[in-house]
Design a protein around this motif. Structure first.
Motif, mmCIF file in Angstrom:
data_model
loop_
_atom_site.group_PDB
_atom_site.id
_atom_site.type_symbol
_atom_site.label_atom_id
_atom_site.label_comp_id
_atom_site.label_asym_id
_atom_site.label_seq_id
_atom_site.Cartn_x
_atom_site.Cartn_y
_atom_site.Cartn_z
ATOM 1 N N PRO A 241 -1.280 -6.637 -3.715
ATOM 2 C CA PRO A 241 -1.056 -8.072 -3.875
ATOM 3 C C PRO A 241 -0.334 -7.330 -5.282
ATOM 4 C CG PRO A 241 -3.224 -7.206 -3.950
ATOM 5 C CD PRO A 241 -3.172 -6.174 -4.166
ATOM 6 N N ARG A 242 0.153 -6.632 -5.898
ATOM 7 C CA ARG A 242 0.565 -6.915 -7.474
ATOM 8 C C ARG A 242 2.410 -6.598 -7.231
ATOM 9 N NH1 ARG A 242 -2.643 -5.451 -12.785
ATOM 10 N NH2 ARG A 242 -3.950 -7.074 -12.446
ATOM 11 N N LEU A 243 2.564 -5.150 -5.689
ATOM 12 C CA LEU A 243 3.512 -4.348 -5.721
ATOM 13 C C LEU A 243 3.825 -5.141 -4.085
ATOM 14 C CD1 LEU A 243 2.599 -1.016 -6.448
ATOM 15 C CD2 LEU A 243 4.245 -2.922 -7.694
ATOM 16 N N ARG A 244 3.048 -5.848 -3.547
ATOM 17 C CA ARG A 244 3.508 -6.590 -1.742
ATOM 18 C C ARG A 244 5.315 -7.268 -2.081
ATOM 19 N NH1 ARG A 244 0.107 -10.602 -1.476
ATOM 20 N NH2 ARG A 244 -1.774 -8.881 -0.458
ATOM 21 N N THR A 245 5.645 -6.885 -0.801
ATOM 22 C CA THR A 245 6.713 -7.333 -1.100
ATOM 23 C C THR A 245 7.266 -8.417 0.101
ATOM 24 O OG1 THR A 245 7.388 -5.571 0.477
ATOM 25 C CG2 THR A 245 7.981 -4.894 -0.700
ATOM 26 N N GLY A 246 9.097 -8.724 -0.519
ATOM 27 C CA GLY A 246 9.014 -9.819 0.904
ATOM 28 C C GLY A 246 9.228 -9.302 2.329
ATOM 29 N N PRO A 247 8.705 -10.343 2.533
ATOM 30 C CA PRO A 247 9.286 -10.915 4.331
ATOM 31 C C PRO A 247 10.041 -9.486 5.238
ATOM 32 C CG PRO A 247 8.181 -12.870 4.076
ATOM 33 C CD PRO A 247 8.622 -12.318 3.048
ATOM 34 N N LEU A 248 11.114 -9.533 4.197
ATOM 35 C CA LEU A 248 12.414 -8.899 4.856
ATOM 36 C C LEU A 248 12.221 -7.438 4.658
ATOM 37 C CD1 LEU A 248 15.073 -12.205 4.796
ATOM 38 C CD2 LEU A 248 13.496 -11.292 6.880
ATOM 39 N N THR A 249 11.865 -7.405 3.803
ATOM 40 C CA THR A 249 12.017 -6.321 2.504
ATOM 41 C C THR A 249 10.472 -5.133 3.036
ATOM 42 O OG1 THR A 249 12.849 -7.133 0.658
ATOM 43 C CG2 THR A 249 11.744 -5.325 0.867
ATOM 44 N N GLY A 250 10.130 -6.111 3.466
ATOM 45 C CA GLY A 250 9.221 -5.598 4.276
ATOM 46 C C GLY A 250 9.242 -4.686 5.374
ATOM 47 N N ILE A 251 10.081 -5.460 6.069
ATOM 48 C CA ILE A 251 10.562 -4.918 8.231
ATOM 49 C C ILE A 251 11.248 -4.102 7.682
ATOM 50 C CG2 ILE A 251 11.514 -6.127 9.726
ATOM 51 C CD1 ILE A 251 10.164 -8.662 9.234
ATOM 52 N N GLY A 252 11.936 -4.468 6.475
ATOM 53 C CA GLY A 252 13.126 -3.244 6.345
ATOM 54 C C GLY A 252 12.726 -2.182 5.954
ATOM 55 N N LEU A 253 11.597 -1.897 5.473
ATOM 56 C CA LEU A 253 11.027 -1.002 5.374
ATOM 57 C C LEU A 253 10.486 0.033 6.348
ATOM 58 C CD1 LEU A 253 9.337 -1.214 1.493
ATOM 59 C CD2 LEU A 253 10.858 0.194 2.016
ATOM 60 N N VAL A 254 9.641 -0.908 7.393
ATOM 61 C CA VAL A 254 8.801 -0.336 8.154
ATOM 62 C C VAL A 254 10.231 0.484 9.550
ATOM 63 C CG1 VAL A 254 7.948 -1.258 10.779
ATOM 64 C CG2 VAL A 254 6.767 -1.824 8.420
ATOM 65 N N ALA A 255 11.551 -0.670 9.787
ATOM 66 C CA ALA A 255 12.718 -0.138 9.922
ATOM 67 C C ALA A 255 13.051 1.399 9.531
ATOM 68 C CB ALA A 255 13.629 -0.744 10.523
ATOM 69 N N LEU A 256 12.188 1.338 7.814
ATOM 70 C CA LEU A 256 13.363 2.886 7.625
ATOM 71 C C LEU A 256 12.173 4.261 8.073
ATOM 72 C CD1 LEU A 256 15.144 4.300 5.745
ATOM 73 C CD2 LEU A 256 12.872 3.581 3.460
ATOM 74 N N PHE A 257 10.788 3.265 8.100
ATOM 75 C CA PHE A 257 9.485 4.822 8.139
ATOM 76 C C PHE A 257 10.138 4.655 9.656
ATOM 77 C CE2 PHE A 257 6.428 0.995 6.052
ATOM 78 C CZ PHE A 257 6.405 2.101 4.960
ATOM 79 N N ILE A 258 10.076 4.339 10.617
ATOM 80 C CA ILE A 258 10.444 4.842 11.841
ATOM 81 C C ILE A 258 11.805 5.744 11.963
ATOM 82 C CG2 ILE A 258 11.677 3.951 14.524
ATOM 83 C CD1 ILE A 258 9.600 0.892 13.099
ATOM 84 N N ILE A 259 12.978 4.859 11.309
ATOM 85 C CA ILE A 259 14.509 5.479 10.974
ATOM 86 C C ILE A 259 14.042 7.123 10.312
ATOM 87 C CG2 ILE A 259 16.362 5.817 10.529
ATOM 88 C CD1 ILE A 259 16.885 3.126 10.710
ATOM 89 N N CYS A 260 13.205 7.888 9.524
ATOM 90 C CA CYS A 260 12.745 8.588 9.078
ATOM 91 C C CYS A 260 12.029 9.822 10.075
ATOM 92 C CB CYS A 260 12.362 8.371 7.491
ATOM 93 S SG CYS A 260 13.240 7.836 5.776
ATOM 94 N N GLU A 261 10.731 9.032 10.842
ATOM 95 C CA GLU A 261 9.894 9.743 11.724
ATOM 96 C C GLU A 261 11.735 10.234 13.076
ATOM 97 O OE1 GLU A 261 7.411 11.708 14.263
ATOM 98 O OE2 GLU A 261 8.148 11.966 11.567
ATOM 99 N N TRP B 264 1.359 -1.496 0.048
ATOM 100 C CA TRP B 264 -0.130 0.063 0.113
ATOM 101 C C TRP B 264 0.586 1.772 -0.016
ATOM 102 C CZ3 TRP B 264 -2.843 -3.611 4.022
ATOM 103 C CH2 TRP B 264 -3.672 -3.960 2.878
ATOM 104 N N PHE B 265 1.915 1.408 0.732
ATOM 105 C CA PHE B 265 3.219 1.862 0.539
ATOM 106 C C PHE B 265 3.025 2.297 -0.473
ATOM 107 C CE2 PHE B 265 7.573 4.081 0.862
ATOM 108 C CZ PHE B 265 7.333 5.037 1.753
#
Length: 686
Positions: free
Chosen positions: A170-190, A30-31
């Motif tokens: 669903p077509r842009l869904r990333t793998g679990p590790l990539t998804g967790i990495g992006l979530v970590a990026l969200f937190i770092i950027c904030e 979704w992001f």
């Protein structure tokens, strides 16, 4: 630990990790869709901006910087949205998906509205939305006219965004590790405040180009959060030990170096040592002169005066200025009208959202209106619109004004301005205002009257508009008009047409006044409330740059001043003139923020004053030849343009001066008085 508890604990951790992987993978899909939607809206904003306002010289840089700012905003938003999505999905994954899809679609719709607001007004919408009353907001929107095509555009945007957010993740869904990495990026950027950092990046030399690159949603939400959840006051800045280092240093406040007899109880009260700089230019009449203050909506020096860098569209005012006292480097105190009356008439501080917004909490004060009324002047306010807007009525009544004549007082034979899309308008045009003024003007003085015009305001519709549009075309096609500016000027023909209309109205005003016997004993003050923001601005200072003209048949000679002065300085100087020439009784102690007009012929600034762009944006401060905007420092150049400079010592000096004003302003908000009761009761009209 019992074995079954350990097994349950491990199972819970495994389930939590699995849920984290699944939600992170889903959420980042979704992001990425949101990033694509904002990229599309950024391209549309740049294209629509070019259609409305012409091409930018650095449009590529504006576009790229805008994309970075949009992504920074989405990263920050995701840092807050993902935890909510995670916990809601623990109870119901379907509910979490529906809430996020709906919220993301609404986010796109709101962003489109904010972008349209900016492209229409060239001002980003912030916490002002929450400060103005619902009546004032509706009056502003109705008078400007709702652009009906924007409604289906918003609905279409929300619909398309909803479809994209349902079908594409669903077509842009990333793998679990990539998804967790992006979530970590969200937190770092904030945590790093990325959105706030990128918001300060400049992408263009012009104020318009830089504002175009900003993310309008981040600005709106950030200001709204700051408004509803303000940060605690930095009281440690204002301890006596800290203040002692510079409390008597003129460089931190003003070279006037006010003497404050009791700064704790009366933070603005000082000895009134305003110099009488006007008497050398005005001969003394046989009786006290009439004072007529004309405040022109949106009159900026960018398009009025001999030094107008956009070309002047006020031929009559330009001619009048040659026979007047004319301040070419003059500043309004605000980027909107709300500060004009309190500052021009009483040199008052801003309060939190404007002095008039204090309403019943306005501290007792004196003004040019109340002081003159007490000594026999008739006082009146004339306005073609609704005087309750910005609580002007409340402020004027607090100053014991004799008459308020606004839209409700005009007889039926007067014509209102052409209506906008909603069939509504701001009120009566400037020619009608002046005609009505003469029909009610008393035959004898003395009087102090204030007139506020309204025609040069969005939607910029005036009577005989086609003839004024033709005159704009003639003016920009003339050989003396810079060829490089012609194409850009044609994008703002309605705005320039309204300025030409105002100029014609002022010509009628003075020609008609000249036929009256009291004309020869009248002092006229003409200024703008602020510069029109709907024409792109060169820089932040441009918003405040307005002309000041003092014209009177009593003038001994005309003069053109290059020293900087502001609206804060008008009332103190006018009262000193009347005191010295006509024996006007004014107190020796005053609460003026201003120290008086500067009649220097060279470009200089002996003042140090705050500027308030809108009702929730007091971050600007000028001192000497420097201006502080937030945490950025600029040098004020001749011609009133800004040049960025790096000088930590000077920036700290301006910040101390600004903080000192803020301390005084906060003391007033916390209940400190402006004047002792003895002074107020003695000089306030009974």
């Amino acid at each position: 630990m019992p074995r079954y508890i350990s097994i349950a604990s491990n199972r819970y951790i495994s389930l939590s990790v699995a849920h984290l992987k699944r939600t992170a993978s889903d959420f980042t899909g979704w992001f990425l869709v949101l990033c694509l939607l904002f990229l599309f809206m950024r391209c549309m904003e740049i294209a629509y901006g070019r259609l409305l306002h012409g091409r930018l010289t650095a449009w590529w840089e504006v576009w790229l910087t805008g994309i970075v700012k949009d992504i920074s905003f989405l990263l920050t938003a995701a840092a807050w949205a993902y935890p909510a999505y995670y916990f809601i999905s623990l109870g119901s994954g379907r509910l979490a998906r529906r809430l996020f899809t709906t919220g993301a679609a609404i986010l796109c719709g709101v962003h489109l509205v904010l972008s349209e607001y900016f492209l229409t007004t060239l001002t980003m919408l912030g916490a002002d939305l929450w400060i103005y009353s619902s009546r004032d907001i509706w009056q502003t929107i109705s008078a400007a006219g709702i652009k009906w095509p924007i409604i289906p555009a918003i609905l279409l945007t929300v619909t398309v965004a909803s479809w994209c957010l349902v079908k594409l993740p669903p077509r842009l869904r990333t793998g679990p590790l990539t998804g967790i990495g992006l979530v970590a990026l969200f937190i770092i950027c904030e945590a790093a405040g990325l959105a706030a950092i990128t918001h300060t990046w400049r992408s263009d030399s012009s104020e318009y180009g830089n504002s175009l690159s900003n993310n309008k949603s981040w600005f709106f939400y950030k200001q709204s959060i700051d408004y509803f959840f303000p940060a605690p006051a930095d009281t440690d800045l204002y301890t006596d030990s800290h203040m002692a280092d510079y409390i008597n240093d003129p460089a931190t406040w003003s070279t006037a170096a006010f003497q404050y007899p009791d700064e704790e109880r009366y933070p603005f009260l000082h000895l009134d040592e305003t110099p009488d700089v006007l008497s050398p230019f005005l001969r003394k009449g046989s009786s006290p002169p009439n004072i007529v203050l004309v405040i022109v909506e949106g009159l900026g020096s960018a398009y009025s005066g001999r030094s107008a860098y956009l070309g002047s569209f006020t031929p009559f005012l330009d001619s009048l200025s040659r026979h007047s006292l004319y301040w070419e480097n003059f500043l309004s105190q605000s980027g909107r009208t709300f500060a004009a009356l309190p500052v021009l008439l009483a040199s008052l501080p801003f309060g939190k959202t404007g002095f008039t917004e204090l309403d019943s909490r306005m501290p007792p004060h004196l003004s040019m209106l109340s002081l003159l009324k007490r000594q026999g002047y008739h006082t009146a306010f004339y306005y073609g619109g609704d005087a309750t807007f910005d609580n002007m009525t409340g402020f004027l009544e607090r100053n014991a004004i004799d008459e308020i004549l606004d839209i409700t007082a005009f007889p039926g034979e007067y014509r209102k301005l052409p209506a906008g899309n909603q069939g509504l308008c701001w009120g009566y045009g400037d020619k009608e205002l002046f005609h009505f003024y003469f029909s009610t003007l008393p035959a004898t003085g003395p009087y102090c009257h204030v007139l506020l015009t309204v025609a040069s305001h969005e939607p910029f519709l005036v009577h005989n508009q086609e003839s004024y549009l033709a005159r704009v075309e003639q003016r920009i096609s003339a050989p003396g008009f810079a060829a490089a500016r012609r194409a850009a000027a044609r994008n703002f023909k309605k705005q320039y047409a309204s300025i030409l209309y105002v100029d014609d109205a002022l010509q009628y005003f003075f020609h008609t006044y000249a036929q009256r016997p009291d004309f020869h004993n009248t002092i006229f003050i003409i200024t703008g409330d602020h510069r029109m923001p709907e024409i792109p601005m060169r820089d932040k200072l441009d918003r405040y740059h307005v002309p000041l003209i003092i014209y009177a048949p009593l003038l001994l000679r005309s003069a053109r001043f290059s020293a900087i002065s502001t609206h804060f300085d008008v009332a103190p100087s006018m009262l000193q003139l009347l005191k010295n020439q006509y024996g006007l009784q004014i107190p020796s102690l005053a609460a003026w923020v201003g120290s008086g007009l500067d009649t220097g012929y060279t470009f200089t600034n002996r003042h140090a004053y705050p500027l308030m762009q809108n009702k929730h944006y007091m971050i600007d401060f000028i001192q000497g030849d420097h201006m502080m905007i937030g945490n950025d420092l600029y040098r004020i150049q001749p011609g009133m343009s800004l040049e960025p400079v790096q000088d930590k010592h000077k920036l700290a000096q301006l910040r101390r001066g600004f903080e000192r004003f803020r301390k005084k302003n906060r003391q007033m908000l916390d209940g400190a008085s402006l004047l002792p009761d003895s002074i107020y009761q003695r000089y306030y009209p009974r």
